[in-house]
Design a protein around this motif. Structure first.
Motif, mmCIF file in Angstrom:
data_model
loop_
_atom_site.group_PDB
_atom_site.id
_atom_site.type_symbol
_atom_site.label_atom_id
_atom_site.label_comp_id
_atom_site.label_asym_id
_atom_site.label_seq_id
_atom_site.Cartn_x
_atom_site.Cartn_y
_atom_site.Cartn_z
ATOM 1 N N THR A 184 -68.820 35.269 -16.710
ATOM 2 C CA THR A 184 -68.737 35.332 -18.161
ATOM 3 C C THR A 184 -67.350 35.823 -18.543
ATOM 4 O O THR A 184 -66.528 36.151 -17.679
ATOM 5 C CB THR A 184 -69.809 36.271 -18.731
ATOM 6 O OG1 THR A 184 -69.806 36.170 -20.171
ATOM 7 C CG2 THR A 184 -69.552 37.722 -18.340
ATOM 8 N N TYR A 185 -67.090 35.879 -19.832
ATOM 9 C CA TYR A 185 -65.812 36.400 -20.334
ATOM 10 C C TYR A 185 -66.108 37.695 -21.067
ATOM 11 O O TYR A 185 -66.392 37.712 -22.258
ATOM 12 C CB TYR A 185 -65.151 35.380 -21.261
ATOM 13 C CG TYR A 185 -63.804 35.830 -21.805
ATOM 14 C CD1 TYR A 185 -62.715 35.984 -20.960
ATOM 15 C CD2 TYR A 185 -63.626 36.073 -23.163
ATOM 16 C CE1 TYR A 185 -61.483 36.383 -21.451
ATOM 17 C CE2 TYR A 185 -62.399 36.460 -23.665
ATOM 18 C CZ TYR A 185 -61.338 36.620 -22.803
ATOM 19 O OH TYR A 185 -60.105 37.023 -23.292
ATOM 20 N N ALA A 186 -66.089 38.791 -20.322
ATOM 21 C CA ALA A 186 -66.360 40.102 -20.890
ATOM 22 C C ALA A 186 -65.136 40.986 -20.701
ATOM 23 O O ALA A 186 -64.030 40.508 -20.483
ATOM 24 C CB ALA A 186 -67.607 40.702 -20.232
ATOM 25 N N GLY A 187 -65.361 42.311 -20.756
ATOM 26 C CA GLY A 187 -64.227 43.230 -20.732
ATOM 27 C C GLY A 187 -63.363 43.124 -19.497
ATOM 28 O O GLY A 187 -62.133 43.063 -19.573
ATOM 29 N N ALA A 188 -63.992 43.112 -18.314
ATOM 30 C CA ALA A 188 -63.214 43.035 -17.076
ATOM 31 C C ALA A 188 -62.436 41.729 -16.993
ATOM 32 O O ALA A 188 -61.326 41.684 -16.460
ATOM 33 C CB ALA A 188 -64.143 43.175 -15.868
ATOM 34 N N GLU A 189 -63.022 40.667 -17.550
ATOM 35 C CA GLU A 189 -62.341 39.372 -17.503
ATOM 36 C C GLU A 189 -61.164 39.329 -18.476
ATOM 37 O O GLU A 189 -60.192 38.605 -18.254
ATOM 38 C CB GLU A 189 -63.337 38.255 -17.814
ATOM 39 C CG GLU A 189 -64.307 37.976 -16.684
ATOM 40 C CD GLU A 189 -65.286 39.104 -16.452
ATOM 41 O OE1 GLU A 189 -65.543 39.463 -15.275
ATOM 42 O OE2 GLU A 189 -65.808 39.673 -17.453
ATOM 43 N N ARG A 190 -61.229 40.097 -19.549
ATOM 44 C CA ARG A 190 -60.074 40.180 -20.451
ATOM 45 C C ARG A 190 -58.901 40.853 -19.741
ATOM 46 O O ARG A 190 -57.751 40.477 -19.938
ATOM 47 C CB ARG A 190 -60.450 40.940 -21.720
ATOM 48 C CG ARG A 190 -61.514 40.246 -22.543
ATOM 49 C CD ARG A 190 -61.700 40.917 -23.880
ATOM 50 N NE ARG A 190 -62.889 40.414 -24.549
ATOM 51 C CZ ARG A 190 -63.139 40.563 -25.842
ATOM 52 N NH1 ARG A 190 -62.275 41.197 -26.597
ATOM 53 N NH2 ARG A 190 -64.240 40.095 -26.375
#
Length: 828
Positions: free
Chosen positions: A58-64
């Motif tokens: 998914t695109y969540a905080g860690a991915e940002r």
């Protein structure tokens, strides 16, 4: 094991802490014991960098955070345990090397259940061929194996919280406090802790996302960590000094977010209004606790979230987060915060004890503690300044993160000495220079919107193809800017001011504040146009600014016309402005259909040799990726009934898009369900309310499904049986129609506008009179009863979409025209 608890809170990006890392402090601490000097890569070859992330789902905080690490090192290679991303634009199209867990049964949805195998899996990722390894870790990524001549820098969102200080909470909420399963879980977590400590020795430099996590790293690993706060896109949120009389909370509805406590608290304060945005497993539980003064909005698109966040009196936050991105986003809007006084919030909010406060804290995660904090806020409301909140939030910008993280890595890697941070466009560090071809055409694209509408999605395809030659100017921030940034394009957001209020149906010519906004935008756009060959305007307001800026900068302007300029779509004043701009400063027009071209020529008497029709191109890849996925799985993911006959509508909720016609057809056809994908974007909330009221009045609640804004349109289309296009006024093109064909679904569309250039009635789709609910109901019933007809329409539709509306044909057509116009200007 409870999969929700295996999603660590550190996945939320962390704002800058109160104590920031200076450039000097960014230099890594001296190692505890001396070690032989490493061999450094030869100066005649580039530094090879690997980036290791836990999992990509998914695109969540860690991915940002990962997105910005990739922006710092755009030529690095990526590794992860699994990669099941649907939207991977933030990775810039990079391939990802995955572990054996990727191929295990049910890994897409049950990857967290393979926690016992994750240490083994991360150690099997081979990064031995790299000079530098950067791990982005909230679970096991820091355990990747590295050698003595490699430098390993680990950005830690958190040590594995459910194995360390939250173990007992995890076991309780997973109902694993007793019995054989509990014993097995405790044994696994003990093994994880032992492994976690051992692998910490292989990390050369730890980086924490807050002082809070730095303390946890020291507690667990006995290692010091530099603090570089995660990136927050504060530029996507604009300051608003005028606040309405409501409080806001926004979050995924999972237990540790404590949204239920906030709702309970406001139930005790009937005079205070609370708005709740978000969705998740706890939704029904939270709805059950909501009093009449609490509005549960569910999931909302970015535009709605930003609007409520800008207008709220205060933002309420009850979770203990390692950071808490929404806390910073609220302050970026000038909105103060009422937060639980533990974790990252203590580093991102200044309370009343400090100069220029931006919020206050409550001490316990209890409803009465929140009530007391709200009352204290009301008594001290004048102490909080929107400007102070915004200034505090700006400490946590994307630019700040990139500069600090890149500086830290460069200081740790001698071979990177002298290398500079890549520009936001993301030119790879090891690119010596751009090719002559890439410098042949320089384009300034101008768009008025920050929303990801049809015009913006079409522009995105052009931008991806011309990324090294194109710069983009927007008049509004939002998801579109995020998508452009992820595509590696230089983007400038200019403040639109009063121009934002101008609508297509406006009757009076602009004046006063609007004209002042126009002057400012023209001047700034003309400055940027000095370094390009052609201005490419993508929308109507962008065309007006582009035409004026083109005259000022002496650059030709190409308008990509994506509207039918008729009284049905534009007011008299707007049509007058279009006629005036066509004569003043438009060199060429690209129309998205013959219908658009014909209406424009009739209005302006524009030379038809300077109008070309280029059909929009739509990427088939997202649809092709789902070709083998059973629709039942997609329906389950979206919460749709598995056995119903679903008719999907895909567009923003607006009267001219005709969703009410589909609902009227549902009344006439009780064997079908309607799926409405889209949200009101431009002040059209009243229409959504009207649709919902109609559903209630007609007893359609079980058969109409409002999904709101959805990023993965391909998945939504593949989940339905029919794609319906119900616009009641002529559609300039009909992107949804082509997407439905690519999704291999039969299409029923309104017989008008650009749709007539896509659909051959009875061959690749079916046509109905616009606004005729009875005809639509009859056509849908015919389609449902005739399997052979459905199969023929799908086969022919897919062939049409591929042959006539491919992205390569589209991009080549637009680029050819831009080159021709630029070349003509150079000769003249």
């Amino acid at each position: 094991m409870n999969p929700e608890l295996l999603e660590p809170t550190a996945l939320q990006p962390v704002p800058l802490a109160r104590t920031e890392v200076s450039d000097a402090a960014a230099t890594p601490a001296v190692a505890r014991r001396s070690a032989p000097a490493r061999r450094t890569p030869a100066r005649n070859r580039p530094v090879r960098i690997a980036i290791v992330h836990d999992w990509l789902v998914t695109y969540a905080g860690a991915e940002r955070v990962l997105e910005q690490i990739v922006a710092c090192f755009p030529d690095a290679d990526l590794f992860a345990l699994v990669d099941f991303l649907d939207d991977r634009t933030f990775l810039r199209g990079k391939p990802v090397t995955t572990s054996f867990i990727q191929n295990l049964p049910f890994a897409r949805t049950k990857y967290r259940s393979y926690l016992p195998l994750m240490p083994l899996a991360i150690e099997q990722l081979d990064v031995s061929g790299y000079d530098v390894v950067i791990s982005s870790s909230h679970a096991v990524a820091k355990g990747v194996l590295t050698g003595p001549d490699q430098i390993h820098i680990s950005y830690v969102h958190s040590p594995i919280r459910y194995a360390w200080d939250l173990q007992h909470q995890y076991l309780q909420e997973s109902k694993l406090t007793n019995g054989p399963k509990s014993a097995a879980a405790r044994l696994i977590l003990h093994y994880i802790r032992t492994w976690d400590i051992r692998t910490a020795n292989a990390v050369d430099h730890f980086v924490a996302n807050s002082e809070f996590i730095a303390r946890r790293i020291h507690k667990v690993y006995q290692r010091d960590a530099q603090v570089v706060f995660p990136p927050v896109d504060v530029e996507a949120f604009t300051l608003n000094t005028q606040k309405d009389d409501f409080y806001l909370t926004a979050s995924r509805m999972v237990p540790y977010k404590k949204i239920d406590l906030i709702v309970e608290a406001f139930a005790q304060m009937p005079e205070r209004k609370l708005v709740v945005i978000g969705d998740g497993p706890d939704m029904q539980k939270i709805r059950a606790k909501a009093a009449p003064n609490v509005e549960i909005m569910g999931y909302q698109p970015f535009a709605v979230l930003q609007d409520r966040m800008r207008r709220a009196k205060a933002f309420v936050f009850a979770a203990e987060e390692d950071f808490g991105i929404s806390v910073v986003e609220a302050q970026a809007c000038g909105t103060p915060v009422i937060a639980f006084g533990k974790g990252g919030a203590l580093e991102t909010v200044r309370d009343l004890s400090e100069p220029r406060p931006t919020g206050l804290f409550f001490d316990e995660q209890r409803a009465d503690s929140i009530v007391a904090a709200v009352e204290t806020f009301e008594a001290n409301a004048r102490a909080f300044s929107p400007a102070d909140c915004r200034a505090n939030a700006e400490r946590f910008s994307v630019t700040h993160f990139r500069e600090r993280f890149f500086s830290l890595v460069r200081s740790a890697v001698p071979a990177l000495e002298g290398v500079t941070l890549p520009a936001p466009g993301g030119v790879p560090l090891n690119d010596a220079k751009a090719s002559a071809a890439s410098r042949a055409l320089r384009v300034l694209a101008v768009d008025q919107s920050g929303v990801l509408g049809g015009a913006e999605l079409s522009l995105l395809e052009i931008v991806k193809a011309l990324r090294e030659r194109i710069e983009v100017v927007l008049f509004e921030d939002g998801p579109f800017r995020t998508a452009l940034d992820a595509a590696g394009v230089t983007v400038n957001v200019l403040e639109a001011g009063a121009l934002r209020a101008v609508r297509k149906q406006g009757r009076a010519l602009p004046k006063g504040k609007v004209l002042a906004s126009v002057v400012g935008l023209v001047r700034k756009t003309a400055q940027r146009a000095q370094r390009v060959d052609v201005i490419y305007a993508n929308t109507q307001r962008a065309m007006v600014i582009g035409a004026l800026a083109g005259r000022l900068a002496k650059r030709p302007v190409v308008w990509h016309l994506r509207d039918i300029v008729s009284p049905a779509h534009f007011g008299a004043a707007q049509r007058t402005i279009i006629k005036w701009c066509a004569k003043l400063g438009i060199a060429h027009v690209i129309a998205n259909s013959q219908a658009s071209a014909k209406a424009f020529a009739a209005l302006t008497q524009f030379d038809e040799t300077r109008i070309d029709v280029v059909f929009n191109g739509i990427d088939e890849a997202p649809f092709e990726a789902l070709r083998e996925m059973p629709p039942a799985r997609l329906r389950a993911r979206l919460g749709l009934p598995l056995d119903a006959y679903l008719v999907g509508s895909f567009s923003r909720l607006a009267r001219w898009k005709g969703q009410h016609v589909l609902l009227e057809a549902m009344v006439l056809n009780p064997q079908m369900h309607a799926v409405l994908v889209g949200a009101p974007l431009f002040g059209e909330d009243a229409y959504e309310a009207e649709l919902r009221a109609y559903v209630l009045a007609k007893g359609l609640g079980e058969r109409v499904h409002f999904l709101g804004f959805q990023r993965d349109i391909a998945a939504c289309m593949r989940a339905v049986d029919v794609v319906a296009h119900t616009s009641i006024t002529p559609e300039p093109f009909g992107r949804v129609v082509v997407e439905g064909m690519l999704a291999a679904r039969p299409v029923v569309a309104a017989r008008d506008g650009g749709v007539l250039e896509i659909v051959d009635d009875g061959v690749n789709g079916l046509l109905c009179p616009p606004g005729d609910a009875h005809a639509l109901a009859d056509t849908l019933a015919e389609l449902r009863a005739d399997a052979a007809l459905r199969e023929r329409l799908v086969a022919n539709g897919l062939q049409t979409a591929r042959r006539r509306f491919g992205t390569k044909t589209y991009v080549d057509g637009v680029e050819r025209i831009l080159r021709k116009v630029a070349a003509a200007k150079a000769k003249g």
